[in-house]
Design a protein around this motif. Structure first.
Motif, mmCIF file in Angstrom:
data_model
loop_
_atom_site.group_PDB
_atom_site.id
_atom_site.type_symbol
_atom_site.label_atom_id
_atom_site.label_comp_id
_atom_site.label_asym_id
_atom_site.label_seq_id
_atom_site.Cartn_x
_atom_site.Cartn_y
_atom_site.Cartn_z
ATOM 1 N N ILE A 235 5.070 -36.811 -10.189
ATOM 2 C CA ILE A 235 5.261 -36.843 -11.548
ATOM 3 C C ILE A 235 6.775 -36.667 -11.646
ATOM 4 C CG2 ILE A 235 5.122 -35.798 -13.581
ATOM 5 C CD1 ILE A 235 2.265 -35.069 -13.239
ATOM 6 N N ASP A 236 7.557 -37.557 -12.198
ATOM 7 C CA ASP A 236 9.016 -37.338 -12.493
ATOM 8 C C ASP A 236 9.373 -36.470 -13.700
ATOM 9 O OD1 ASP A 236 11.729 -37.398 -13.206
ATOM 10 O OD2 ASP A 236 11.860 -39.420 -12.811
ATOM 11 N N ALA A 237 9.463 -35.199 -13.591
ATOM 12 C CA ALA A 237 9.456 -34.310 -14.845
ATOM 13 C C ALA A 237 10.648 -34.492 -15.804
ATOM 14 C CB ALA A 237 9.794 -32.860 -14.324
ATOM 15 N N GLY A 238 11.619 -35.515 -15.340
ATOM 16 C CA GLY A 238 12.632 -35.813 -16.200
ATOM 17 C C GLY A 238 12.382 -36.935 -17.171
ATOM 18 N N SER A 239 11.230 -37.681 -16.922
ATOM 19 C CA SER A 239 10.783 -38.699 -17.933
ATOM 20 C C SER A 239 9.426 -38.489 -18.272
ATOM 21 C CB SER A 239 10.923 -40.103 -16.965
ATOM 22 O OG SER A 239 10.218 -39.987 -15.951
ATOM 23 N N GLN A 240 8.741 -37.633 -17.821
ATOM 24 C CA GLN A 240 7.062 -37.306 -18.069
ATOM 25 C C GLN A 240 7.253 -36.023 -18.463
ATOM 26 O OE1 GLN A 240 6.081 -39.404 -14.239
ATOM 27 N NE2 GLN A 240 4.572 -40.506 -15.191
ATOM 28 N N ASN A 241 5.886 -36.054 -19.274
ATOM 29 C CA ASN A 241 5.477 -34.515 -19.391
ATOM 30 C C ASN A 241 4.461 -33.905 -18.568
ATOM 31 O OD1 ASN A 241 3.553 -32.569 -20.684
ATOM 32 N ND2 ASN A 241 4.825 -32.574 -22.541
ATOM 33 N N PRO A 242 4.971 -33.219 -17.709
ATOM 34 C CA PRO A 242 3.957 -32.781 -16.526
ATOM 35 C C PRO A 242 2.682 -32.434 -16.985
ATOM 36 C CG PRO A 242 6.089 -31.992 -16.165
ATOM 37 C CD PRO A 242 6.000 -32.613 -17.671
ATOM 38 N N VAL A 243 2.493 -31.457 -17.821
ATOM 39 C CA VAL A 243 1.377 -30.956 -18.353
ATOM 40 C C VAL A 243 0.340 -31.983 -18.786
ATOM 41 C CG1 VAL A 243 0.026 -29.374 -19.979
ATOM 42 C CG2 VAL A 243 2.282 -28.709 -19.145
ATOM 43 N N SER A 244 0.717 -33.068 -19.773
ATOM 44 C CA SER A 244 -0.428 -34.125 -20.120
ATOM 45 C C SER A 244 -0.468 -35.019 -18.982
ATOM 46 C CB SER A 244 0.499 -34.661 -21.166
ATOM 47 O OG SER A 244 1.653 -35.510 -20.975
ATOM 48 N N GLU A 245 0.753 -35.378 -18.040
ATOM 49 C CA GLU A 245 0.004 -35.930 -16.817
ATOM 50 C C GLU A 245 -0.714 -35.498 -16.044
ATOM 51 O OE1 GLU A 245 1.169 -39.398 -15.886
ATOM 52 O OE2 GLU A 245 1.180 -39.241 -17.987
ATOM 53 N N ILE A 246 -0.695 -34.247 -15.740
ATOM 54 C CA ILE A 246 -1.702 -33.603 -14.981
ATOM 55 C C ILE A 246 -3.008 -33.496 -15.495
ATOM 56 C CG2 ILE A 246 -2.417 -31.277 -13.836
ATOM 57 C CD1 ILE A 246 1.010 -30.796 -13.664
ATOM 58 N N ARG A 247 -3.192 -33.176 -16.740
ATOM 59 C CA ARG A 247 -4.413 -33.305 -17.357
ATOM 60 C C ARG A 247 -4.957 -34.545 -17.307
ATOM 61 N NH1 ARG A 247 -2.593 -29.509 -22.523
ATOM 62 N NH2 ARG A 247 -3.080 -27.780 -21.368
ATOM 63 N N ARG A 248 -4.008 -35.732 -17.585
ATOM 64 C CA ARG A 248 -4.690 -37.091 -17.245
ATOM 65 C C ARG A 248 -5.118 -37.398 -15.794
ATOM 66 N NH1 ARG A 248 -3.130 -41.485 -15.576
ATOM 67 N NH2 ARG A 248 -1.155 -40.690 -14.679
ATOM 68 N N ILE A 249 -4.389 -37.145 -14.848
ATOM 69 C CA ILE A 249 -4.884 -37.283 -13.493
ATOM 70 C C ILE A 249 -6.178 -36.461 -13.263
ATOM 71 C CG2 ILE A 249 -4.110 -36.878 -11.284
ATOM 72 C CD1 ILE A 249 -1.203 -37.305 -12.443
ATOM 73 N N THR A 250 -6.204 -35.302 -13.516
ATOM 74 C CA THR A 250 -7.643 -34.424 -13.330
ATOM 75 C C THR A 250 -8.544 -34.605 -14.235
ATOM 76 O OG1 THR A 250 -6.508 -32.671 -14.470
ATOM 77 C CG2 THR A 250 -6.053 -32.979 -11.842
ATOM 78 N N GLY A 251 -8.482 -34.992 -15.278
ATOM 79 C CA GLY A 251 -9.369 -35.002 -16.320
ATOM 80 C C GLY A 251 -9.579 -33.870 -17.143
ATOM 81 N N ARG A 252 -9.146 -32.722 -16.708
ATOM 82 C CA ARG A 252 -9.344 -31.294 -17.020
ATOM 83 C C ARG A 252 -8.262 -30.223 -16.731
ATOM 84 N NH1 ARG A 252 -11.773 -27.792 -13.188
ATOM 85 N NH2 ARG A 252 -12.552 -26.342 -14.522
ATOM 86 N N GLY A 253 -7.213 -30.920 -16.062
ATOM 87 C CA GLY A 253 -6.273 -29.829 -15.676
ATOM 88 C C GLY A 253 -6.430 -29.598 -14.180
ATOM 89 N N ALA A 254 -5.355 -28.829 -13.503
ATOM 90 C CA ALA A 254 -5.288 -28.542 -12.364
ATOM 91 C C ALA A 254 -6.210 -27.324 -11.890
ATOM 92 C CB ALA A 254 -4.087 -28.275 -11.607
#
Length: 365
Positions: A235-254
């Motif tokens: 995840i490029d934190a300069g252009s993406q929201n890490p929290v929402s991306e991590i939730r999207r990738i995992t489905g529930r959060g890390a």
């Protein structure tokens, strides 16, 4: 005896290589001829006084070398041993007796002040003490007089000039995952900041059998290295929201996260991205005096953050373990190392801290 040492005398000043006098070993000390030393973010933070501790001082705390003299009370080491140096501890407080030496009651005095536990220094210059016991070693020098407790013996057939970062950066990152978080096989881990410590955490997560390993950074080159070393998502934190991306990738959060950058916004994100229950290991050194607000609605539902020092590791056993992992190709941190001559220490700092083009600079003495 005489040695050459890189001395930092003022905030943001250059390292200046100067001649210093080194004491003879006390009974519990060892004299090590330094072959190489990694440069760590903490060294640079002290140089710039982002970590405000007294100067002048000889920094460096990822030293590797060969023992040349031993004190009269040292029985487990001998002249000629190849060693990696790490931090100092008292050996008798509650934490030390429970093999948690990174949480020694005397940690600050013994590791950050550049002095022995009794307030003296092993280095002198022009007849005056020079702080020369940073993190047990002050390894930006041709010789280090270090307590035997800080010495980790490694096999002599390993590439000694590469081994120094095992004493801090690699132990901290890999240990944070393997010793502090202990994620079960198949779990998910998000690593914020993939410099040396974060990349070591990525490799540790791979060794632990994590199914989803997410790297977060703002530098594309470092994300590419994380992917090469085992990250399943970047995840490029300069252009993406890490929290929402991590939730999207995992489905529930890390299930777990490791914050390795020290950037305050990343600390908050590393907690906010967690599933329930979930633990964040705070590893990166934040600027002094920083306070970070957390949502208790979020934490109160089963998420938490814990500070981790040196990966919760007992270095005398963990450093040799990591060295064997490297020998077997399971910890290939040589992929992000660049060597510099000792005389080029300021260029090495610039390439690491200013341009960011080098992840782990190592000085060859």
């Amino acid at each position: 005896m005489k040695a050459l040492a890189a001395v930092v005398r003022e905030a943001k000043g250059d390292f200046i290589i100067e001649e210093v006098d080194v004491d003879d070993p006390r009974p519990d000390e060892v004299l090590v001829r330094i072959v190489a030393s990694g440069i760590c973010h903490t060294d640079i933070a002290v140089k710039n006084q982002d970590i405000n501790i007294p100067l002048p001082m000889v920094l460096g705390h990822e030293g590797s070398g060969v023992i040349e003299k031993i004190g009269s009370a040292v029985t487990h080491l001998k002249v000629g041993d190849h060693v990696v140096l790490s931090g100092d501890s008292c050996g008798h407080c509650h934490s030390c007796l429970e093999a948690k030496t990174a949480y020694c009651d005397e940690f600050v005095g013994r590791n950050l002040m550049g002095l022995r536990g009794d307030g003296t220094s092993p280095l002198n210059q022009h007849g005056k003490p020079l702080r020369g016991r940073f993190v047990g070693q002050s390894s930006f020098a041709t010789y280090s007089l270090t307590p035997a407790r800080s010495v980790n013996k490694i096999p002599s057939d390993l590439p000694l000039e590469l081994m120094g970062p095992l004493g801090c950066g690699l132990t901290t990152g890999a240990g944070t995952v393997l010793n502090a978080l202990r994620p079960p096989s198949g779990s998910s881990v998000a690593v914020f900041g993939v410099g040396t410590v974060g990349l070591a955490a990525i490799m540790g997560a791979r060794l632990a059998g994590c199914a989803t390993i997410i790297a977060v950074d703002v530098r594309r080159s470092r994300l590419d290295m994380a992917a090469e070393l085992g990250a399943t998502h970047c995840i490029d934190a300069g252009s993406q929201n890490p929290v929402s991306e991590i939730r999207r990738i995992t489905g529930r959060g890390a299930d777990f996260s490791a914050e390795c950058s020290g950037v305050p916004v990343a600390v908050r994100q590393a907690v906010d991205c967690l599933a329930r229950p979930g633990w964040c290991a705070q590893v990166g050194a934040t600027p002094g005096g920083i306070e970070i607000p957390f949502s208790m609605d979020n934490i109160g539902l089963g998420r938490g953050i814990k500070g981790v020092v040196m990966g919760d590791s007992v270095t005398q056993t963990f450093v040799p373990y990591l060295a064997e992992l490297h020998r077997n190709g399971q910890l290939p941190y040589d992929k992000f190392v660049k060597y510099y001559d000792f005389a080029d220490i300021n260029q090495a700092v610039h390439d690491s801290a200013v341009t960011g083009e080098v992840i782990k600079p190592i000085l060859r003495m």
